[in-house]
Design a protein around this motif. Structure first.
Motif, PDB file in Angstrom:
ATOM      1  N   ASP A 112       0.882  -1.156   0.000  1.00  0.00           N
ATOM      2  CA  ASP A 112       0.000   0.000   0.000  1.00  0.00           C
ATOM      3  C   ASP A 112       0.920   1.206   0.000  1.00  0.00           C
ATOM      4  N   LEU A 113       0.793   2.038  -1.017  1.00  0.00           N
ATOM      5  CA  LEU A 113       1.736   3.152  -1.151  1.00  0.00           C
ATOM      6  C   LEU A 113       1.678   4.112   0.025  1.00  0.00           C
ATOM      7  N   ARG A 114       0.517   4.177   0.676  1.00  0.00           N
ATOM      8  CA  ARG A 114       0.418   5.058   1.843  1.00  0.00           C
ATOM      9  C   ARG A 114       1.345   4.569   2.945  1.00  0.00           C
ATOM     10  N   ARG A 115       1.630   3.269   2.923  1.00  0.00           N
ATOM     11  CA  ARG A 115       2.489   2.702   3.943  1.00  0.00           C
ATOM     12  C   ARG A 115       3.937   2.571   3.473  1.00  0.00           C
ATOM     13  N   VAL A 116       4.159   2.044   2.274  1.00  0.00           N
ATOM     14  CA  VAL A 116       5.536   1.775   1.854  1.00  0.00           C
ATOM     15  C   VAL A 116       6.258   3.008   1.294  1.00  0.00           C
ATOM     16  N   HIS A 117       5.527   3.916   0.674  1.00  0.00           N
ATOM     17  CA  HIS A 117       6.145   5.170   0.218  1.00  0.00           C
ATOM     18  C   HIS A 117       5.217   6.314   0.600  1.00  0.00           C
ATOM     19  N   PRO A 118       5.171   6.655   1.889  1.00  0.00           N
ATOM     20  CA  PRO A 118       4.173   7.630   2.333  1.00  0.00           C
ATOM     21  C   PRO A 118       4.319   8.987   1.632  1.00  0.00           C
ATOM     22  N   TYR A 119       3.200   9.606   1.361  1.00  0.00           N
ATOM     23  CA  TYR A 119       3.168  10.940   0.756  1.00  0.00           C
ATOM     24  C   TYR A 119       2.169  11.766   1.557  1.00  0.00           C
ATOM     25  N   SER A 120       2.194  13.062   1.398  1.00  0.00           N
ATOM     26  CA  SER A 120       1.252  13.965   2.077  1.00  0.00           C
ATOM     27  C   SER A 120       1.152  13.706   3.571  1.00  0.00           C
ATOM     28  N   GLY A 121       2.194  13.188   4.182  1.00  0.00           N
ATOM     29  CA  GLY A 121       2.191  13.003   5.626  1.00  0.00           C
ATOM     30  C   GLY A 121       1.448  11.771   6.121  1.00  0.00           C
ATOM     31  N   TYR A 122       1.220  10.787   5.252  1.00  0.00           N
ATOM     32  CA  TYR A 122       0.519   9.574   5.691  1.00  0.00           C
ATOM     33  C   TYR A 122       1.278   8.834   6.788  1.00  0.00           C
TER      34      TYR A 122
END
Lengths: 402, 167
Positions: A240-250
């Motif tokens: 999950d990109l929110r977890r493996v390559h966080p963006y926007s402060g995820y």
């Protein structure tokens, strides 16, 4: 070339041979205009061939003729169930090229919107999934809940389906009065709706018989075919990109990434329903941590000056004119930026030649990759299960055909 | 990534730089050009070496690029020679690293198809053929994907007009 372009050869076949069935493009269960050419042996699928392109509107070509800031409206229309997420992926890519810092408040608003959008998208999926398998009432509950989210989008941006809310350097405008209160109301009420879904589907024997063990996809095959999103996670791969390559402060939010190992239609159902709960958690945290401050970066070369300033100050007026007439000064080069859409990895590959319009925009649409693996999932299955599998992929033809 | 702390970008850039050195050491003779920009690594390969390099990139655990995330074309302009670029975006789930590969090709030349290495290249290569007219050698059914089969021309070429009627 002409001969080889024929998809189905119409020749007389002996009666005991396999049968060709043309499913779509006008078929309610294909969720848009997907055409499947099925080769059947009785009720069993021997071969399935997706045929796409019916919704091709030349969005990537069009993007080459629009200024960077105007392409945002095109992204809305690719995956029309994930407009906020599409906006986000695109503006992140352009911001990466410009090296723009986005104010903290705007970042939190973006995350809030993207997660609300994920819930709304999953609601369309669960409603149509149920509908496809004969559970009609679910559709109405799902759409009633989704309506709440669309009204929130309307309050913030003026648009429901195509909000174009994100801007390069921030968001269009600050949240309207009372917005966070309405979001919290939704967060309070929505878990009850999810419980109702549980009662209607999760342990419903008919639904389970139609979905368990159906449309299996192994983790290896999923990776080989570039499948991402809930389908990949339902096959046991935590990506999950929110977890493996966080963006926007995820990285600063507390949420789980649900995975299953069965890789069937039911596992995808469980993953997505759990994802709605996790998204709700993120939305709540976003409301809690929402800082005050500007919602757009103050660099006048990137972001339009406030109207007040534009009307009273000469330099602001000049910047306003330059940005509107000449556009952004994006350095030459190329980026690929990906975000986690409700359907998987949504990537924007943008090539800049230094001009005001992108030289090339390619949209890596998650559904495009996912639907390519459809033949694998339906091979050997019953024809009625094809409908269940299509619904479980959660395709959006708008982004497949672009 | 953009917007987050700038420290992330420099760390990403460092990793990218380390990876570039490994790749250059390993595939040096096949690399036409290597570039780092905004923390992303781009390697331009000689067309003849594409399959060989891709196979190693997928199978060698040091690289482990098991996923072909994206494949697309770019028209560098009517004057450019070679005119087209085919761009491959690879991803390694174990190393959590992206890599952008490119090959350059003239209009009359063909690019070797990577279907045998990543089966999902099938539609992507068809799309590039459809939109740019770039041919892929070894593709089992290289026909249009998005445009109607009888369509003339390749819409994403730079000399193809956005609108207008061709009588």
């Amino acid at each position: 070339m002409a001969e080889s372009e024929v998809l189905v050869e119409v020749t007389r076949r002996p009666l005991d041979a396999t049968m060709m069935v043309n499913m779509g493009p006008q078929h309610p269960s294909t969720h848009g205009v997907l055409r499947l050419v099925l080769t059947l042996d009785g009720e069993r699928v021997v071969e399935a061939k997706p045929d796409i392109g019916y919704l091709h509107t030349g969005m990537e070509k069009l993007a080459e003729y629009k200024k960077y800031q105007h392409v945002i409206t095109i992204t809305d229309r690719t995956d029309y169930l994930n407009a906020m997420g599409n906006n986000l992926g695109y503006v992140l890519a352009v911001e990466k090229m410009l090296g723009v810092e986005v104010p903290p408040r705007a970042q939190v608003i973006r995350v809030m919107m993207a997660e609300l959008q994920r819930i709304a998208s999953h609601l369309v999926w669960i409603g149509t999934h149920g509908l496809d398998l004969g559970a009609m009432s679910l559709f109405f509950y799902a759409f009633a809940a989704r309506e709440e989210i669309l009204q929130l989008f309307e309050a913030a941006s003026g648009g429901r389906l195509t909000p174009s809310y994100m801007r390069i350097g921030g968001v269009m405008a600050d949240l309207p009065e009372g917005f966070t209160g309405r979001v919290l109301d939704f967060c309070r009420e929505f878990p009850r709706v999810l419980e109702e879904f549980d009662k209607l589907l999760t342990n419903n024997p008919i639904f389970r018989m139609r979905t368990e063990g159906v449309g299996r996809l192994s983790a290896e095959d999923a990776i080989r075919w570039g499948v991402t999103g809930p389908i990949l996670r339902a096959s046991g791969v935590l990506y999950d990109l929110r977890r493996v390559h966080p963006y926007s402060g995820y990285e600063s939010y507390d949420f789980d990434v649900p995975t299953r190992t069965e890789g069937d239609v039911y596992a995808r159902y469980l993953v997505r329903v759990q994802e709605m709960r996790e998204s709700l958690k993120i939305v709540r945290q976003a409301v809690e941590k929402l800082p005050s401050g500007p919602v757009r970066c103050e660099d006048p070369r990137v972001s339009l000056p406030p109207r007040e300033k534009m009307l009273t100050q000469m330099d602001a007026l000049i910047y306003h004119f330059l940005l509107t007439a000449e556009g952004l000064k994006v350095p030459p080069g190329e980026v690929y930026v990906a975000v986690e859409s409700p359907r998987g990895e949504l990537g924007y590959y943008i090539v800049s030649d230094g001009g005001p319009m992108p030289y090339r925009v390619h949209i890596r649409a998650p559904s495009f990759a996912n639907v390519q693996a459809l033949p694998l999932m339906v091979r050997g299955q019953l024809i009625a299960d094809v409908v269940a599998v299509i619904a479980s992929i959660d395709i959006v033809l708008g982004e497949i055909d672009r | 990534m953009s917007g987050s702390a700038s420290g992330d970008i420099s760390m990403e850039a460092q990793q990218t730089h380390a990876r570039r050195q490994i790749i250059e050491q390993r595939f040096g003779p096949y690399i036409v050009e290597a570039k780092e920009q905004w923390g992303e690594l781009t390697i331009v390969l000689a067309r003849e070496a594409l399959l060989q390099v891709c196979r190693t990139l997928r199978d060698d655990p040091a690289f482990d690029y098991t996923m072909l995330v994206d494949l697309c074309g770019v028209d560098l302009g009517v004057e450019a020679d070679p005119r087209f670029e085919v761009v491959y975006h690879l991803y390694s789930l174990t190393h959590r690293h992206r890599l952008r590969l490119k090959v350059r090709v003239r209009e009359e030349e063909a690019v070797p198809s990577v279907i045998e290495i990543w089966p999902n290249a099938n539609w992507y290569e068809r799309e590039v053929y459809d939109m740019f007219g770039v041919r892929f050698e070894g593709h089992p059914e290289l026909r249009r994907l998005l445009m109607p089969e009888e369509w003339e021309g390749h819409p994403l070429r730079k000399d193809y007009p956005l609108r207008g009627y061709r009588g």
